[in-house]
Design a protein around this motif. Structure first.
Motif, PDB file in Angstrom:
ATOM      1  N   LEU A  64      -3.626  67.773  -1.687  1.00 21.52           N
ATOM      2  CA  LEU A  64      -3.858  66.738  -0.801  1.00 21.52           C
ATOM      3  C   LEU A  64      -2.536  65.824  -0.635  1.00 21.52           C
ATOM      4  N   ALA A  65      -1.765  65.590   0.604  1.00 21.49           N
ATOM      5  CA  ALA A  65      -0.659  64.733   0.503  1.00 21.49           C
ATOM      6  C   ALA A  65      -0.999  63.510   1.332  1.00 21.49           C
ATOM      7  N   ALA A  66      -0.444  62.202   1.023  1.00 23.67           N
ATOM      8  CA  ALA A  66      -0.120  61.258   1.768  1.00 23.67           C
ATOM      9  C   ALA A  66       1.225  61.132   2.223  1.00 23.67           C
ATOM     10  N   PHE A  67       1.566  61.400   3.269  1.00 19.45           N
ATOM     11  CA  PHE A  67       3.003  61.184   3.824  1.00 19.45           C
ATOM     12  C   PHE A  67       3.296  59.967   4.437  1.00 19.45           C
ATOM     13  N   ALA A  68       4.490  59.432   4.097  1.00 16.44           N
ATOM     14  CA  ALA A  68       4.971  58.228   4.292  1.00 16.44           C
ATOM     15  C   ALA A  68       5.451  58.046   5.918  1.00 16.44           C
TER      16      ALA A  68
ATOM     17  N   HIS B 166       2.680  52.744   7.227  1.00 16.73           N
ATOM     18  CA  HIS B 166       4.189  52.322   6.795  1.00 16.73           C
ATOM     19  C   HIS B 166       3.865  51.623   5.240  1.00 16.73           C
ATOM     20  N   GLY B 167       4.016  52.043   4.360  1.00 16.87           N
ATOM     21  CA  GLY B 167       4.177  51.454   2.709  1.00 16.87           C
ATOM     22  C   GLY B 167       2.680  51.896   2.244  1.00 16.87           C
ATOM     23  N   ARG B 168       1.774  52.589   2.875  1.00 17.28           N
ATOM     24  CA  ARG B 168       0.408  52.564   2.290  1.00 17.28           C
ATOM     25  C   ARG B 168       0.161  53.931   1.823  1.00 17.28           C
ATOM     26  N   ALA B 169       1.181  54.720   1.631  1.00 20.24           N
ATOM     27  CA  ALA B 169       0.721  56.155   1.141  1.00 20.24           C
ATOM     28  C   ALA B 169       0.086  56.030  -0.440  1.00 20.24           C
ATOM     29  N   ALA B 170       0.471  55.322  -1.112  1.00 24.41           N
ATOM     30  CA  ALA B 170      -0.184  55.373  -2.378  1.00 24.41           C
ATOM     31  C   ALA B 170      -1.445  54.884  -2.504  1.00 24.41           C
ATOM     32  N   ALA B 171      -1.951  53.892  -1.674  1.00 23.31           N
ATOM     33  CA  ALA B 171      -3.223  53.535  -1.383  1.00 23.31           C
ATOM     34  C   ALA B 171      -4.065  54.526  -0.656  1.00 23.31           C
ATOM     35  N   VAL B 172      -3.455  55.218   0.092  1.00 23.27           N
ATOM     36  CA  VAL B 172      -4.422  56.480   0.791  1.00 23.27           C
ATOM     37  C   VAL B 172      -4.213  57.311  -0.269  1.00 23.27           C
ATOM     38  N   ALA B 173      -3.382  57.691  -0.885  1.00 23.26           N
ATOM     39  CA  ALA B 173      -3.713  58.777  -1.887  1.00 23.26           C
ATOM     40  C   ALA B 173      -4.698  58.408  -2.998  1.00 23.26           C
ATOM     41  N   CYS B 174      -4.526  57.000  -3.392  1.00 22.57           N
ATOM     42  CA  CYS B 174      -5.896  56.865  -4.337  1.00 22.57           C
ATOM     43  C   CYS B 174      -7.307  56.762  -3.689  1.00 22.57           C
ATOM     44  N   GLY B 175      -7.308  56.358  -2.288  1.00 21.79           N
ATOM     45  CA  GLY B 175      -8.649  57.059  -1.587  1.00 21.79           C
ATOM     46  C   GLY B 175      -8.842  58.382  -1.586  1.00 21.79           C
TER      47      GLY B 175
ATOM     48  N   ALA C 175       1.635  61.518  -3.140  1.00 22.94           N
ATOM     49  CA  ALA C 175       2.165  60.680  -2.231  1.00 22.94           C
ATOM     50  C   ALA C 175       3.841  61.017  -2.122  1.00 22.94           C
ATOM     51  N   TYR C 176       4.344  61.006  -0.943  1.00 28.36           N
ATOM     52  CA  TYR C 176       5.778  61.333  -0.763  1.00 28.36           C
ATOM     53  C   TYR C 176       6.346  60.282   0.239  1.00 28.36           C
TER      54      TYR C 176
ATOM     55  N   ILE D 126      -2.775  59.912  -9.853  1.00 37.33           N
ATOM     56  CA  ILE D 126      -2.141  60.622  -8.595  1.00 37.33           C
ATOM     57  C   ILE D 126      -0.596  60.797  -9.197  1.00 37.33           C
ATOM     58  N   THR D 127       0.042  61.470  -8.191  1.00 35.69           N
ATOM     59  CA  THR D 127       1.496  61.793  -8.333  1.00 35.69           C
ATOM     60  C   THR D 127       2.401  61.152  -7.088  1.00 35.69           C
ATOM     61  N   VAL D 128       3.385  60.465  -7.332  1.00 35.81           N
ATOM     62  CA  VAL D 128       3.991  59.777  -6.418  1.00 35.81           C
ATOM     63  C   VAL D 128       5.590  60.392  -6.512  1.00 35.81           C
ATOM     64  N   ILE D 129       6.121  60.982  -5.357  1.00 34.94           N
ATOM     65  CA  ILE D 129       7.449  61.706  -5.264  1.00 34.94           C
ATOM     66  C   ILE D 129       8.022  60.388  -4.365  1.00 34.94           C
ATOM     67  N   PHE D 130       9.292  59.757  -4.982  1.00 32.83           N
ATOM     68  CA  PHE D 130       9.930  58.891  -4.198  1.00 32.83           C
ATOM     69  C   PHE D 130      11.254  59.149  -4.267  1.00 32.83           C
TER      70      PHE D 130
END
Lengths: 358, 244
Positions: free
Chosen positions: B42-46, B66-75, B87-88, B112-116
């Protein structure tokens, strides 16, 4: 907790929390703000008890974002806020509406702009009802007037959110959330997050799903979105009419203000004045049908705790801009039943000026 | 010549010529398919150049605000702990408007995994100054070069994250095949951290943006090795396996 069918004495805020759990809500992300913090406090222990998730977020923005992610996964998800915090939710609500995902937001109104204050108010009507975020969307809005109805409408909110794949806002206020009343809570109902068609769970061996604005993937989005909300406006109007049939003046009020107005109607009738009340329960869609064919001799009195008449405009529109609409507002100072009776007396003796004329 | 690509990448990417995003997309796709995690990803795209991904990257996904992908990914992760959630995000998204959500996901050690992707500017909007823009770097909103006296210094978010308890932190580059292979191993370990429920994993990738840097693709890569890496050193900075 072992609530049966018997009534329990509860605060309005706790009724929202418990009714949400009983409606199958298993995800809550939120941030403290008076007068809704009891929802967080309650769910901080109640969610773990039922295997749900409670997150005290770093901001309201994060809370609605987590709700977005949880809703995308098929969960019944909720956040709640008030005043400035509710302002921060608007971007997320717009995204969730654009992606056509269900969720419930409780907005416990406090009074005033800026920091405002923590006491009761109804000055966030426009923000809540007229889509506070950007773009072409609406949210269904339900406004209870008791702790019992708060519990009932919380449950209804989750059902309607899924039926219409749209955010639903439960709009109450500081007094309804803080006062205690006996209420019969709904039975516990299950919710399987794997069932909704929109639930993300990994594509498996099938095709992937994406949640973004549906306008990107819909051939005739414009007609679709217009019809979606037209249908809601036709089918989801809710209101209560009290003694309106022969009324010379009809009060219009929602939530806690409607409680005062009910008393004012009773007293006025006792004094020989034919006064009625329309209490909108759905604010979006506004119950325009309640106003069809009604033409009280003295017009309409909209009673709401805001000094810059807000719902009064919807009343004027519901009357086709062809009837007199008066308003009684409250702000830093608020009205009581006697104030409402005073306004009624002024209107009957033609001493009050309308906010929307003929 | 045989040309094969991961099935997840079902359409050609839409990035500018010489952009690093396409390589990072491909590395993630390869890792997900090699591990079988693509089926439960499951991906949260920025918002930014990342918001092309829902059109080309075929896993279950949400277009975050915008800016909230990490929080969406947490949900998503807390709702579906059995899924692989990532999150990407780019640098404007994750470090400017979304620094709060970015840091708090790390502080809570969310699994979660965050690719930045750090390309030193707001790419999608035409190359404005980002938190990662180097001192002196010219952008459309720092025409005289970034002045740290009024705009602060380039933000090294991995140094911030080292102050909290997370599972994995690494920074890679895309400057040559060896660097790309190393970056792939970092991304692979970031997903391994999630698989083993070790907690939060974050990989920063130094990525070229030739269009906005107004350099050729090759010069962009040289610029990264010679200049950018001096400010943002490569390597692994936290590793859950070393803690035990």
């Amino acid at each position: 907790m072992g609530y049966g069918m018997a009534k329990v004495l509860m605060k309005g805020a706790e009724a929202i929390a418990e009714a949400a759990v009983r409606a199958g809500c298993r995800f809550f992300g939120g941030y403290p703000i008076t007068p809704q913090s009891e929802i967080l406090e309650y769910l901080s222990w109640r969610m773990p008890e039922v295997g749900g998730t409670f997150v005290q977020c770093e901001s309201e923005i994060s809370g609605i974002s987590m709700v977005y992610g949880a809703a995308a996964c098929g969960m019944r998800a909720m956040t709640s806020s008030s005043g400035p915090g509710f302002s921060l939710l608007q971007e997320g609500i717009s995204y969730i509406a654009s992606a056509e995902l269900p969720c419930v937001i409780a907005n416990i109104q406090r009074y005033g702009s800026g920091l405002g204050d923590i006491f009761v108010g109804q000055s966030d009507y426009w923000q809540t009802v007229k889509n506070g975020g950007h773009g072409d969307y609406r949210t269904l809005v339900y406004a209870p007037n008791s702790v019992q109805e708060t519990a009932d409408l919380t449950q209804l909110s989750f059902e309607k959110a899924e039926e219409h794949r749209n955010p639903v806002i439960l709009l109450t206020d500081a007094s309804l959330s803080q006062m205690m009343e006996p209420a019969e809570l709904p039975e516990m109902c299950g919710h399987d997050p794997d069932v909704p068609a929109w639930a993300l769970k990994g594509k498996g061996d099938g095709t992937y799903k994406r949640h973004t604005s549906v306008m990107y993937s819909m051939a005739d989005y414009d007609s679709y979105i217009a019809e979606k909300y037209r249908k809601i406006e036709r089918s989801e109007q809710r209101w209560e009419s009290i003694e309106t049939d022969d009324a010379d003046l009809i009060l219009v009020a929602y939530g806690i203000s409607a409680r005062l107005c009910e008393e004012a109607v009773e007293i006025s009738r006792g004094n020989g004045k034919k006064v009625g009340l329309i209490r909108p329960i759905s604010l979006y869609p506004f119950p325009n049908d309640a106003f069809l064919d009604a033409c009280p001799r003295h017009g309409w009195l909209c009673v709401e705790m805001t000094m810059l008449a807000q719902m009064a405009q919807d009343v004027a529109i519901a009357c086709g801009m062809k009837q007199r609409v008066f308003d009684l507002g409250g702000g830093v100072g608020f009205f009581d039943t006697d104030t409402v009776l005073g306004a009624i007396e002024d209107i009957f003796s033609r001493r009050r000026k309308e906010v929307y004329g003929i | 010549m045989k040309c094969a690509r991961p099935k997840i990448l079902f359409a050609d990417n839409k990035y500018c010529p010489g952009c690093g995003h396409g390589i990072v997309n491909r590395l993630i796709a390869e890792i997900l398919e090699e591990s079988g995690d693509d089926k439960k990803a499951l991906a949260a795209f920025a918002v930014g150049c990342s918001s092309w991904m829902p059109d080309t990257f075929g896993v279950d996904c949400v277009q975050a605000q915008h800016g909230r992908a990490a929080a969406v990914a947490c949900g998503m992760k807390r709702s579906r702990p059995e899924c692989t959630v990532f999150a990407y995000q780019g640098d404007g998204d994750a470090l400017a408007i979304g620094l709060s959500e970015t840091m708090w996901a790390a502080i809570r050690n969310e699994n979660i995994t965050v690719i930045f992707v750090n390309n030193g500017n707001f790419g999608m909007t035409g190359g404005q100054m980002a938190p990662t823009t180097l001192a002196g770097q010219i952008t459309t909103t720092s025409p005289g070069g970034r002045d740290p006296a009024t705009t602060g210094y380039p933000l090294n978010v991995i140094e911030m994250m080292r102050t909290v308890d997370v599972a994995y932190l690494a920074r890679g580059a895309l400057t040559d095949p060896a660097a790309i292979r190393k970056t792939k191993s970092y991304i692979g370990r970031a997903f391994e951290a999630q698989r083993t429920q070790a907690g939060y994993a974050f990989v920063e990738v130094l990525s070229p943006c030739p269009t906005n840097w107004k350099m050729t693709p090759l010069d962009s890569l040289t610029h990264i090795s010679k200049v950018v890496e001096a400010v943002y050193p490569l390597g692994e900075f936290a590793d859950w396996k070393m803690k035990k």
